[in-house]
Design an enzyme around this catalytic site. Structure first.
Site, mmCIF file in Angstrom:
data_model
loop_
_atom_site.group_PDB
_atom_site.id
_atom_site.type_symbol
_atom_site.label_atom_id
_atom_site.label_comp_id
_atom_site.label_asym_id
_atom_site.label_seq_id
_atom_site.Cartn_x
_atom_site.Cartn_y
_atom_site.Cartn_z
ATOM 1 N N ASP A 508 -89.835 12.619 75.303
ATOM 2 C CA ASP A 508 -88.624 13.260 75.655
ATOM 3 C C ASP A 508 -87.622 12.177 76.181
ATOM 4 O O ASP A 508 -87.827 11.623 77.211
ATOM 5 C CB ASP A 508 -88.886 14.345 76.561
ATOM 6 N N ASP A 692 -67.357 9.592 44.946
ATOM 7 C CA ASP A 692 -66.623 9.600 45.845
ATOM 8 C C ASP A 692 -67.802 9.315 46.968
ATOM 9 O O ASP A 692 -68.769 10.279 47.055
ATOM 10 C CB ASP A 692 -65.764 10.682 46.141
ATOM 11 N N ASP A 768 -63.851 5.070 46.812
ATOM 12 C CA ASP A 768 -63.569 5.549 45.646
ATOM 13 C C ASP A 768 -64.721 4.628 44.410
ATOM 14 O O ASP A 768 -64.336 3.278 44.705
ATOM 15 C CB ASP A 768 -62.130 5.641 44.871
ATOM 16 N N ASP A 1080 -12.724 -29.743 44.228
ATOM 17 C CA ASP A 1080 -13.446 -30.530 45.442
ATOM 18 C C ASP A 1080 -14.196 -29.474 46.155
ATOM 19 O O ASP A 1080 -14.918 -29.777 47.157
ATOM 20 C CB ASP A 1080 -12.577 -31.337 46.233
ATOM 21 N N HIS A 1158 -21.141 -49.075 65.150
ATOM 22 C CA HIS A 1158 -21.956 -47.933 64.179
ATOM 23 C C HIS A 1158 -21.871 -46.884 65.087
ATOM 24 O O HIS A 1158 -23.053 -46.146 65.433
ATOM 25 C CB HIS A 1158 -23.514 -48.489 64.305
ATOM 26 N N CYS A 1182 -22.931 -46.214 55.347
ATOM 27 C CA CYS A 1182 -23.588 -47.198 56.090
ATOM 28 C C CYS A 1182 -24.957 -47.389 56.004
ATOM 29 O O CYS A 1182 -25.842 -46.617 56.083
ATOM 30 C CB CYS A 1182 -23.168 -47.232 57.466
ATOM 31 N N ASP A 1258 -43.032 -42.391 85.183
ATOM 32 C CA ASP A 1258 -44.303 -42.008 84.890
ATOM 33 C C ASP A 1258 -45.297 -42.596 85.768
ATOM 34 O O ASP A 1258 -44.857 -42.971 86.909
ATOM 35 C CB ASP A 1258 -44.484 -42.596 83.203
ATOM 36 N N GLU A 1294 -37.785 -40.710 77.030
ATOM 37 C CA GLU A 1294 -38.603 -41.205 75.802
ATOM 38 C C GLU A 1294 -37.671 -41.136 74.661
ATOM 39 O O GLU A 1294 -37.742 -42.029 73.906
ATOM 40 C CB GLU A 1294 -39.688 -40.244 75.692
#
Length: 1429
Positions: A508, A692, A768, A1080, A1158, A1182, A1258, A1294
């Site tokens: 049982d 099925d 199926d 243009d 530049h 450039c 740093d 950086e």
């Protein structure tokens, strides 16, 4: 034939003709099979002479084997023939084809390890489409349909999410440019994305051409030409050239280069779809850590960075951007912690609940120490306490800071905590039994997976048992132990030996204790009262009693008393490893876990009506009997809501569980099946059956460790009793993992049957099953019964009511007949009024029907659904829609059938134009016997033509064919070869042209006009232009001709683009039959060069009409504002009064300054009043400014006094750079050495020039030195240390280092020394480049920021001062003074005050007094006696 028959001769031919085609069959191999194989090899582009040698056969086997899964029956037959011939060449005897294949598989398994080692040594991927043939030549092997199909599915399902890039990289391993273009063509429908990709490819190709100029002079004999950018993109190179470049010595990996370009473009597309930056991902104060991690990694995948950078971001940013609570815990874990450890540690952290726990812990520690001080004089030394959780001494588990250990601290079991533990305290054998239970648990779970029976059974561990059963399919998979099986068709009563006496007893599993009837046992006993079904009984309790059950010994407590039946309870059964097994499929469970860091659902059950509760109790009682669910106790903390609904047109109830919350917490499953099978892909079979699987999901077991998360509760009415708690043992309906696990499990179960019956076709989609064969009906049905028995052995039933034996078969919405198929009958409703929902359903039915009924149209019906409408809104049918519906009804009246696929015949696809942008197509192998049909009516762009739409239809049909049949058809198109050729040469995706032929099916597709590629000599040239004012919407369009004519018209409510098109229309109207037009406008050029013949724009339709009337038209583009003769004249003409035109006045000066400094285009546009397009053109021309991109800045602390410092290196020297974070202003110097002394001197100079409050650096030795700290202290500067790319860190400096080096590179040749070039670059950056906030230069911006900061502080002082005053005021004509109100602002004529609302009061009606801290009372003139400000 003689040459082909010479593959075998003499004795080998005799051996060949003794081999059976099938095991036990009568037919044997003959000479004709060799002849057939030779011809087939030619079809597959393989050399038939390879059949004459062992090595040749091995080469053929290698080529054919990868295609077997998706190949036809002919391919499999050819492979079987070559495999058999392979053993005949080696003089090894085989009886039949199956034995030859088995031997081949054994040989391949033996050599697999060696082959893998060889691959590792070579370091070369074996997945390359370029392979070496027997003659040593490098040949191309096209991408498989399976690969293309997988790529299409990825795009359809993932769109352009970050996952697309690694998937593309994996699928295109070793591909040639032609292969890559084929992949792009299959997803060419995504036009916006493809245009971005095209632009990227064009840019990279141009860059390649610039970096690899063409060598002067002719190419020496025997040397191959260098590839150009267009060659790498596959547009101007042949496949053989690509192979030659990729396999030459040294190789030019054009495939990898092109792949890199495509990935760059895909990155841009992904960026567009996932625009969030990784720097923006921060954990909210109360956000669970797991949700934060999900967001973090989703964005990380979209970042354009190398894997090393991404790994670094994961290690640093993930921790840095967490909220303070989680960050403290994560830092304590250390840098080497895994993601899983982080998840576990941070589970439940955050929010008020966490803070309350921390506070309670602190309070408890304070309380404990106080108690110890009071009790110090009483007992001796205090007992050392030990933590249950971490095992350390000195604290209790509730105060432990370590991550919580899984499971119960008392019994060690998972699924509950110690406070919920049901273990009894007085368990003297707990430690012994616990170990035995763990062993038994582990042991039985392994056995359950291997040998679980198909009926409910009780298993007991034993050495000998005649009841043991093992099925044929599972032999060899079981454990080495022999377990007795006791079925539960009758009561499980066994003979046991207790104290040397035999007794019959019931096993049982529901009883806690072992109870026997009167039996004399030796030893002492003690009285006890136990409760049972019939009430309480008095028993004698004997401890340490030895009992033998099924050959296994157990020692425990036995109760002796007046029990109606002898019971062996769990206290004995657990010791012998007894388990209860349910009728669930014995297949191995698929392990499932929740998403990392997540816990199961804890959703409360909502109230239910009485009838629903009764229905659920009835359903669950039945499910529990069948073993599909199990009752659980309160130790399971999880819950999911359950409810019930009635079936449609039925009184039967259905149980539904709302698994939405569990689905969110469950990882995604990859769908095993990518789509549903189509009957057109079925091969014609003599016998067919459709089955099925009953209760499909409920036949597959759920992972034991996952079952607790499926818990649900059936409530009681008015909370009369506690709810009944259950959890699933099988796959639940509605859970996201059920479909994928079921499909995977079913595939594994069907695999032995498929192997055993290779001639049978078995289609599986969910529950199926379609089974087809060429066997006689009796043999076929015997095989079906064998299949059903096989499924039943694994716990899957196939109900008779869904077992279809005779045609027609209803399968997947289709109706299958022996030699034809159709869709299941479709009835179109006939309604007086149609709702939106009705029309949606109608369109769905027509779309379904269109796969076999040719000519179905839905365009007019779909137009009715445009706009946002409610589902129940009534929609009147237009005349066009009614006509379309009536035509469709007529089409559906006549039944139409499709036929089945014959692998021996070619596929043919025929396309017809229906008009109004609608197309129909049929795919067939024999005329008038369609495999399937379809329609196409999608318009992908506003301006299109029939040829472009035809190419889209071809693309759709080709993709459909690849999915269903694994190959593309031969097309029959209603278009002349010349028209098609003209279009494809101009079309950018001209890399894949399908095999096709012309069919004269009206209406024919044609190009209604042709643009010339060269200027027309003698024709008048029209320079056209248009201009519009954005504010007034006023515009002009006009032209100037080379013969002195000119014309301008004014237009209202227009745009620049419309005026450009209007100017072209004007030129076409006023010109002769031949004309040259110069514009243009790239916009107008792009529309007209695509040669549209229809458009959504009325103006474009008018231009098309004019173009059709012309004999010859040449259209060209020139850049605007470049001083080009006619273009400049017409520009001034149309710009008069519309826009301010500034042409060449400032260009020379701007170019001269750019050569020196530049400067960027914004600075030139601002300083010289140039249009942006001109300034950009100066930068573009450039050669020193052709570095792509500009520095990207993350979100950082932009307070006015914050600077970032860093050292960078160039030409062997050290440059110390300081960046003002808010403005981007730079200070930089070349320093002689990277020391603290030089750094401190630089910081003091910086502080003397600008207000510096905080510097970020740093952890370099020069920045952490004592000298720098002293300098910062003296100058009252706060120094902070950070990590790159992190807020309050080094990201800005950086990126500025890179920017500075770029500028230095541009001006380096102008300076002799580096230190001079550095200062020149600083000057250019600070004062010659504009952009960003306000369009300022960095120098202007820092001055503006500092000035604004000073003004803000002064204003703040004024505001603070003003807030110390109160105002009494009068409204309109009322004589009573009101107040006091708060003063917000004081002007010359009025004041702004705030009382219950904000008001503006005239100065003459207000009295302003200083607030001295006490309330002014009364409505008299006290206010008048105060000092007025």
């Amino acid at each position: 034939m003689g040459a082909r028959a010479s593959v075998l001769s003499g004795g080998k031919l005799d051996k060949w003709e003794k081999i059976q085609l099938r095991p036990g069959g009568k037919k044997k191999y003959r000479l004709k099979h060799l002849v057939w194989a030779s011809r087939e090899l030619e079809r597959f582009a393989l050399n038939p002479n390879l059949l004459e040698t062992v090595e040749g056969c091995r080469q053929i086997i290698r080529q054919l084997q990868p295609s077997l899964q998706t190949g036809s029956e002919e391919l499999r037959s050819l492979f079987n023939t070559v495999a058999t011939l392979y053993w005949v060449h080696q003089s090894i005897q085989v009886r039949d084809t199956k034995e030859a294949l088995d031997k081949l598989e054994e040989e391949q398994n033996r050599t697999q390890q060696k082959t893998q080692q060889g691959k590792a040594d070579k370091g070369v991927s074996q997945n390359y489409p370029i392979v070496q043939n027997l003659q040593g030549q490098m040949v191309h092997q096209a991408l498989s349909p399976r690969t293309l199909n997988a790529w299409v599915k990825v795009i359809e399902e993932k769109a352009f999410s970050p996952e697309v890039i690694p998937m593309f990289s994996a699928l295109s391993e070793g591909a040639t440019p032609q292969d890559l273009n084929t992949m792009l063509n299959t997803v060419g429908g995504h036009q916006a994305a493809m245009q971005m990709l095209k632009d990227t490819i064009n840019e990279e190709a141009a860059e390649w051409d610039r970096m690899h100029p063409v060598q002067a002079g002719p190419i020496p004999p025997g040397q191959i030409r260098e590839p150009r950018g267009s060659d790498i993109a596959g547009t101007t190179s042949t496949l053989q050239e690509q192979i030659t470049w990729m396999t030459s010595n040294p190789p030019i990996p054009v495939g990898e280069i092109y792949k890199r370009w495509i990935i760059l473009g895909l990155n841009k597309i992904v960026r567009m779809y996932s625009p969030v930056s990784i720097l923006d991902i921060r954990q909210g104060p109360k956000e669970p850590f797991r949700d934060y991690v999900d967001r973090f990694f989703r964005v990380l995948r979209a970042e354009q960075a190398t894997q090393e950078v991404k790994n670094w971001m994961t290690e640093t940013l993930l921790v840095q951007n967490a909220n303070p609570d989680c960050r403290t815990i994560l830092k304590a874990l250390g840098s080497g912690a895994t993601l899983e450890e982080m998840m576990t540690a941070c589970q439940g952290v955050g929010g008020p609940g966490h803070k309350a726990r921390v506070l309670a812990e602190a309070m408890s520690q304070v309380t404990n120490s106080a108690v110890m001080m009071q009790r110090g004089n009483f007992k001796g030394q205090r007992r050392i306490i030990k933590c249950f959780n971490c095992g350390k001494e000195g604290h209790l588990a509730r105060n432990c800071r370590a991550p919580r250990k899984k499971g119960c601290w008392k019994c060690g079991k998972e699924g509950h905590q110690m406070k919920d533990c049901s273990e009894r305290q007085a368990n003297f054998f707990r430690e012994v039994l616990a170990s035995q239970q763990r062993e038994a648990r582990k042991f039985s779970s392994e056995q359950t997976r291997a040998n679980s029976p198909t009926s409910r059974e009780l298993w007991v561990r034993g050495e000998d048992n005649p009841l043991s059963e093992t099925g044929n399919e599972r032999s060899g998979t079981g454990s080495s132990f022999n377990f007795p099986q006791i079925t539960l068709w009758q009561r499980p009563v066994v003979t046991v030996k207790v104290g040397g006496q035999l007794r019959e007893a019931l096993l049982d599993t529901g009883a806690d204790d072992t109870v026997l009837e009167e039996i004399n046992l030796p030893g002492k006993w003690k009285p006890k009262m136990i409760g049972g079904i019939g009430g309480f009984i008095k028993v004698r309790q004997y401890d340490q009693v030895c009992m033998e059950i099924c050959g296994q010994k157990a020692i425990g407590t036995v109760l002796v008393g007046p029990t109606p039946v002898n019971i062996i309870g769990r206290n004995m059964l657990t010791q012998i490893g007894c388990t209860l097994n349910f009728p669930i499929s014995p297949i191995e469970t698929v392990p499932v876990k929740l998403k990392p860091g997540m816990d199961g659902p804890k959703v409360k059950q909502w109230p239910l009506t009485e009838e629903k509760i009764k229905a659920l109790v009835e359903i669950c009682t039945e499910m529990e009997k069948e073993g599909k669910i199990s009752k659980i106790g309160p130790e399971n903390p999880y819950n999911t809501p359950v409810f019930a609904i009635k079936k449609k047109d039925s009184t039967k109830w259905i149980k539904l569980v709302d698994f939405r919350e569990l689905n969110k917490r469950t990882p995604d499953f990859w769908e095993v099946q990518l789509g549903i099978p189509h009957p057109a892909g079925l091969k014609k079979k003599k016998s067919v059956t459709v089955l099925d699987v009953g209760d499909a999901y409920f036949s597959v077991p759920l992972d034991k460790d996952f079952r607790k998360y499926t818990a649900f509760t059936i409530p009681s009415i008015n909370n009369e009793t506690p709810g009944i708690r259950y959890q699933y043992n099988v796959l639940p309906q509605g859970w996201k993992g059920s479909p994928a696990i079921f499909q995977c499990s079913m595939t594994k179960i069907l695999e032995p049957f498929r192997r055993k019956n290779p001639d049978m076709v078995l289609y599986q989609y969910m529950d199926d099953l379609y089974v087809g064969s060429d066997l006689e009906i009796g043999q076929h049905r015997a095989k079906i019964e064998e299949l059903r028995e096989h499924l039943l052995r694994w716990g899957f039933t196939t109900p008779d009511k869904k077992h279809q034996k005779e045609p027609p078969f209803l399968w997947m919405g289709y109706e299958l007949h022996p030699d034809k198929w159709t869709v299941q009958p479709i009835q179109l409703p006939d309604k007086d009024s149609w709702t939106v929902n009705d029309i949606q359903k109608l369109v769905g039915k027509l779309n379904w029907a269109s796969q076999i009924f040719p000519g179905i149209k839905v365009k007019q019906l779909c137009k009715l659904l445009r706009g946002v409408k409610a589902l129940t809104d009534i929609v009147p049918l237009t005349a066009e829609a009614e006509l379309e519906l009536a035509e469709n009804r007529e089409i559906l009246k006549e039944p139409v059938h499709g036929v089945y696929y014959d692998p021996s015949k070619d596929l043919i696809a025929e396309i017809q134009k229906q008009g109004h942008g609608q197309w129909t197509y049929q795919i067939y192998q024999e005329p008038y016997k369609n495999l399937k049909t379809g329609k196409y009516a999608r318009i992908r762009s506003a301006h299109t033509n029939d040829v472009k739409q035809l190419t889209e239809v071809v693309q759709k049909v080709a993709m459909e064919s690849i999915v269903i049949w694994g190959k593309t058809p031969k097309f029959r198109l209603p278009i002349q070869k010349e028209t098609w050729g003209t279009w494809w040469t101009e079309y950018w995706q001209a890399t894949w042209i399908p095999e096709w032929e012309f069919v004269n099916t009206p209406p024919l597709v044609k190009l209604w006009y042709q643009l010339e590629t060269e200027p027309i000599v003698g024709a008048e040239t029209f320079y056209v232009d248009g201009a519009a004012n954005r504010e007034t919407k006023q515009g002009k369009a006009g032209y100037v001709t080379d013969k002195g004519r000119q014309k301008v018209i004014s237009i209202t409510e227009t745009t620049n683009q419309k005026t450009e098109l209007q100017a072209i229309h004007l030129a076409l109207q006023d010109s002769g039959s031949e004309v040259n037009i110069v514009t243009d406008s790239q916009y107008a050029l792009g529309i007209i060069q695509a040669q549209p013949d229809k458009s959504e724009s009325e103006l474009v339709n008018q231009i098309i009409e004019q173009l059709i009337k012309k004999d010859r038209v040449y259209l060209s583009w020139v850049p605007a504002h470049k001083g080009i003769g006619g273009n400049e004249q017409v520009d001034k003409l149309v710009s008069s009064g519309i826009r301010k035109v500034l042409f060449l006045d400032g260009i020379d000066k701007a170019q001269e300054e750019h050569e020196k400094y530049h400067n960027n285009w914004r600075a030139m546009a601002s300083d010289f009043n140039l249009p942006p397009v001109v300034a950009k053109e100066i930068v573009a021309s450039c050669d020193k400014c052709q570095l792509k991109g500009e520095a990207i800045h993350g979100q950082v602390d932009c307070s006015p006094g914050i600077w970032q410092l860093d050292c960078t290196h160039l030409e062997g020297k050290i440059i110390l750079v300081a960046v003002h974070v808010a403005s981007g202003y730079i200070e930089a110097e070349v320093i002689p050495a990277e020391t603290g002394q030089e750094t401190a001197y630089f910081i003091l100079k910086l502080a003397g020039r600008w207000p510096v409050r905080v510097i970020h650096t740093d952890n370099g030795s020069n920045f952490t030195s004592a000298v720098v700290k002293a300098a910062c202290w003296w100058a009252d500067i706060k120094q902070e240390f950070g990590i790159p790319y992190n807020p309050q860190s080094q990201g800005v400096v950086e990126s500025m280092n890179k920017e500075l080096k770029k500028i230095i590179g541009q001006v380096r040749e102008q300076a002799e020394h580096l230190k001079t070039a550095v200062q020149m670059a600083v000057f250019i950056h600070n004062f010659k480049r504009k952009g960003g906030i306000g369009g300022y230069s960095a120098g202007e911006r820092i001055i503006d920021i500092i000035a604004t900061d000073i003004q803000t502080k002064e204003l703040q002082k004024q505001i603070t001062k003003i807030q110390n005053f109160r105002v009494y005021y009068r409204d309109s004509r009322e004589p009573i003074w009101k107040g006091p109100a708060k003063l917000l602002w004081k002007g010359e004529g009025a004041v702004v005050i705030q009382n219950s609302e904000i008001k503006v009061v005239p100065r003459r009606k207000a009295k302003i007094i200083r607030d001295y801290g006490k309330q002014m009372a009364g409505d008299d003139c006290v206010a008048g006696r105060q000092d007025e400000d």
